[in-house]
Every structure is written in structure tokens, then in C-alpha cells.
Motif scaffolding. Structure first.
Motif, short mmCIF file in Angstrom:
data_model
loop_
_atom_site.label_atom_id
_atom_site.label_comp_id
_atom_site.label_asym_id
_atom_site.label_seq_id
_atom_site.Cartn_x
_atom_site.Cartn_y
_atom_site.Cartn_z
N ARG A 1 -79.04 -111.16 -84.88
CA ARG A 1 -78.32 -110.22 -83.89
C ARG A 1 -79.30 -110.00 -82.78
N VAL A 2 -80.59 -110.00 -82.99
CA VAL A 2 -81.16 -109.63 -81.90
C VAL A 2 -80.89 -110.54 -80.36
N GLY A 3 -80.72 -111.86 -81.02
CA GLY A 3 -80.50 -112.89 -79.85
C GLY A 3 -79.13 -112.70 -79.31
N GLU A 4 -78.36 -112.36 -80.12
CA GLU A 4 -76.69 -112.00 -79.91
C GLU A 4 -76.59 -110.93 -78.79
N ALA A 5 -77.51 -109.99 -79.17
CA ALA A 5 -77.47 -108.63 -78.42
C ALA A 5 -77.73 -109.08 -77.01
N MET A 6 -78.82 -110.01 -76.92
CA MET A 6 -79.33 -110.38 -75.60
C MET A 6 -78.49 -111.19 -74.68
N VAL A 7 -77.75 -112.08 -75.37
CA VAL A 7 -76.83 -112.83 -74.79
C VAL A 7 -75.69 -112.17 -74.23
N ARG A 8 -75.29 -111.34 -75.01
CA ARG A 8 -74.17 -110.30 -74.44
C ARG A 8 -74.50 -109.35 -73.46
N LEU A 9 -75.60 -108.93 -73.68
CA LEU A 9 -76.03 -108.01 -72.31
C LEU A 9 -76.25 -108.43 -71.17
N LEU A 10 -76.83 -109.79 -71.08
CA LEU A 10 -77.25 -110.53 -70.02
C LEU A 10 -76.00 -110.94 -69.37
N ARG B 1 -73.21 -109.58 -69.07
CA ARG B 1 -72.76 -108.23 -68.10
C ARG B 1 -73.39 -108.41 -66.75
N TYR B 2 -74.43 -109.15 -66.68
CA TYR B 2 -74.91 -109.12 -65.39
C TYR B 2 -74.72 -110.62 -64.51
N GLY B 3 -73.89 -111.52 -65.09
CA GLY B 3 -73.64 -112.82 -64.85
C GLY B 3 -74.50 -113.84 -65.09
N VAL B 4 -75.51 -113.42 -66.05
CA VAL B 4 -76.33 -114.73 -66.70
C VAL B 4 -75.92 -115.15 -67.73
N GLN B 5 -75.49 -116.51 -67.75
CA GLN B 5 -74.95 -117.29 -68.96
C GLN B 5 -76.43 -118.08 -69.27
N LEU B 6 -76.91 -117.67 -70.69
CA LEU B 6 -78.01 -118.22 -71.08
C LEU B 6 -77.80 -119.49 -71.85
N TYR C 1 -90.35 -115.12 -69.71
CA TYR C 1 -90.15 -113.63 -69.62
C TYR C 1 -90.06 -113.20 -70.92
N GLU C 2 -90.57 -111.93 -71.16
CA GLU C 2 -90.04 -111.32 -72.41
C GLU C 2 -88.85 -110.46 -71.82
N PHE C 3 -88.02 -110.31 -72.76
CA PHE C 3 -86.58 -109.82 -72.36
C PHE C 3 -86.37 -108.60 -71.37
N THR C 4 -87.33 -107.38 -71.60
CA THR C 4 -87.21 -106.18 -70.78
C THR C 4 -87.91 -106.56 -69.28
N GLN C 5 -89.08 -107.55 -69.37
CA GLN C 5 -89.73 -107.92 -68.17
C GLN C 5 -88.41 -108.65 -67.28
N PHE C 6 -87.66 -109.47 -67.95
CA PHE C 6 -86.64 -110.21 -67.08
C PHE C 6 -85.52 -109.15 -66.60
N LEU C 7 -85.29 -108.25 -67.55
CA LEU C 7 -84.09 -107.26 -67.29
C LEU C 7 -84.43 -106.51 -65.87
N VAL C 8 -85.67 -105.76 -66.10
CA VAL C 8 -86.16 -105.03 -65.11
C VAL C 8 -86.73 -105.64 -63.78
N LYS C 9 -87.63 -106.54 -64.05
CA LYS C 9 -88.34 -107.20 -62.90
C LYS C 9 -87.79 -108.03 -62.19
N VAL C 10 -87.01 -108.97 -62.87
CA VAL C 10 -86.20 -110.17 -62.13
C VAL C 10 -84.68 -109.55 -61.86
N LEU C 11 -84.05 -109.16 -62.71
CA LEU C 11 -82.66 -108.58 -62.44
C LEU C 11 -82.54 -107.17 -61.67
N GLY C 12 -83.74 -106.55 -61.68
CA GLY C 12 -83.94 -105.02 -61.24
C GLY C 12 -82.80 -104.07 -62.01
N VAL C 13 -82.57 -104.44 -63.21
CA VAL C 13 -81.74 -103.58 -63.96
C VAL C 13 -82.44 -102.43 -64.68
#
Length: 240
Positions: A17-26, A28-33, A108-120
Motif C-alpha cells: 500500500r505504500v507503493g500504491e500511495a506513492m504512485v497515486r500521489l505522484l 496528481r502531479y503528472g508523474v507516471q511511474l 531519491y527518497e520519496f519526500t526528497q523528490f516531492l519537495v526538492k525536485v517537484l517543489g511540492v
């Protein structure tokens, strides 16, 4: 850009479910894993136990799996931290060393990517609960992931973030350490859970499922009703 999910062993086998949450959250920002199915263990258990030849074999598989990716994202500071050791594994092999350095630079670790790369920092989540946060050792110390998860949680509506006493103390898991030195590991996680209970939080959140599994096990053993979640789960639950 081609962004690949490195699911890691524990998330794949025990906490999908952790992977599923990551996929679905990203998404939302146009990132298709992408998900290269040939990916395997990062090699950390073998590396930490001194079996570097075995670690090199798994590292080679992972390097090949993500060769064409622009970014590699994982829900684990520990496993991304292991990728940072790959150059050491291949320091006598110039060709593989270059490939290992390329993988390290784009992982990248998940939050690193979200904050540092996507700026979210604000995903639009609501989570009206009292929460405390455990910063896992490898993520915070090796990767320097400290501000990113806090920045994300501070933007969650209704979330009350309570400081965890002695938060930077290890939970005692440490992979093979928990097997080789079980008594010491057990004492460390008991102390960690004591501090979690001091906060009176409803939820303990973290970034690494190995640590979360260890702490959750001690909570269940002591029959304490604290929910344990990966931050990706919390954020996704808050936006559903």
C-alpha cells in the motif's frame, strides 16, 4: 521525463500500500511511474554482513534495471542510502563505477523528490489527528532528509505534529543488527516506543518501512493502539 519506482523488498512483500500511495500521489502531479520488473534487493543485507561479491551482483542488477530512468524514487531512505554505497563497491571497476555514480545521482527518497525536485510541500491533504514523527537513521543521517517530511506535514490540514523525545535515536532495527544482537535491538525499540507513548500521539509516521515495522511490532506486543504509517500513506489518505 522517465521516473521509475524502486519499490524495495519490505514495501513490495509486506507493505504494498505504500507503493500504491506513492504512485497515486505522484500521478496528481503528472508523474507516471515506470516499474522495471527486473529490479531486486538493493544488496544492503549482504553489504552490511561483509558479502561484497554478493552485494555487487544485486547492485549490478539494480543499475541495469534503472539505466534508462531519469529519476528513481523509493519509499526508503535506507535503500536509497545503500545506492550511495555502490561507488564503493565498484571503485576498482571504472566502467561500473561510472554507472553506479549515475544511478546514485538520480535516486531519491520519496519526500526528497516531492519537495526538492517537484517543489511540492502542500498536497492538499487533511488529516485531523495527533501525529509524531520518527526520522530513520539512514534517511536523516546519510541522505540528509530532515526538513522535507516536516515541510509536508506542516501543510496538512488538521494535523497536530508533536515532537518525539530523543527522535534521532535509532529504533534498534538496523537490518542484520536486529538478528545478530536481538537483545540490544529489543531494548532499543522498547525505549523508542516509550518515547512514542510519551507524546500521546494517535499516529506515528516515518519514511522507512523497516523502522516502522520494528516499532509497530513493539506497539502490538504491548497492546498499544498507536497507528504506524509511512508518510506517503498519510498524505494519500488525506487527499482521497
Amino acid at each position: 521525463m522517465k521516473v521509475s519506482l524502486f519499490i524495495t523488498c519490505l514495501s513490495d512483500a509486506i507493505y504494498p500500500r505504500v507503493g500504491e500511495a506513492m504512485v497515486r500521489l505522484l500521478a496528481r502531479y503528472g508523474v507516471q511511474l515506470e516499474f522495471p520488473t527486473v529490479q531486486t534487493c538493493c544488496g544492503q543485507p549482504a553489504f552490511n554482513s561483509g558479502y561484497w561479491d554478493d552485494a555487487r551482483k544485486t547492485a549490478t542488477t539494480l543499475i541495469e534495471a534503472f539505466e534508462d530512468s531519469d529519476f528513481v524514487i523509493a519509499p526508503s531512505g535506507s535503500c536509497i542510502g545503500m545506492i550511495h554505497h555502490y561507488p564503493k563497491l565498484f571503485e576498482k571497476d571504472p566502467v561500473m563505477l561510472e554507472r553506479a555514480n549515475r544511478l546514485q545521482a538520480k535516486s531519491y527518497e520519496f519526500t526528497q523528490f516531492l519537495v526538492k525536485v517537484l517543489g511540492v510541500t502542500d498536497v492538499g491533504a487533511s488529516f485531523p489527528h495527533k501525529v509524531t514523527y520518527h526520522p530513520s537513521c539512514h534517511g536523516s543521517r546519510l541522505l540528509g532528509v530532515k526538513e522535507e517530511p516536516i515541510a509536508l506535514m506542516k501543510q496538512v490540514r488538521g494535523l497536530e505534529l508533536v515532537p518525539l523525545p530523543f527522535a534521532e535515536d535509532c529504533c534498534g532495527f538496523g537490518g542484520t543488527f536486529a538478528v545478530k544482537m536481538a537483545d540490544i535491538s529489543g531494548a532499543m525499540v522498547t525505549e523508542k516506543v516509550d518515547h512514542v507513548l510519551e507524546t500521546e500521539a494517535e499516529v506515528l509516521v516515518g519514511l522507512d518501512m523497516a523502522c516502522m515495522m520494528n516499532i509497530a511490532g513493539n506497539l502490538r506486543y504491548r497492546d498499544k493502539p498507536v497507528r504506524v504509517m509511512h508518510l506517503a500513506e498519510l498524505l494519500y489518505e488525506g487527499v482521497k
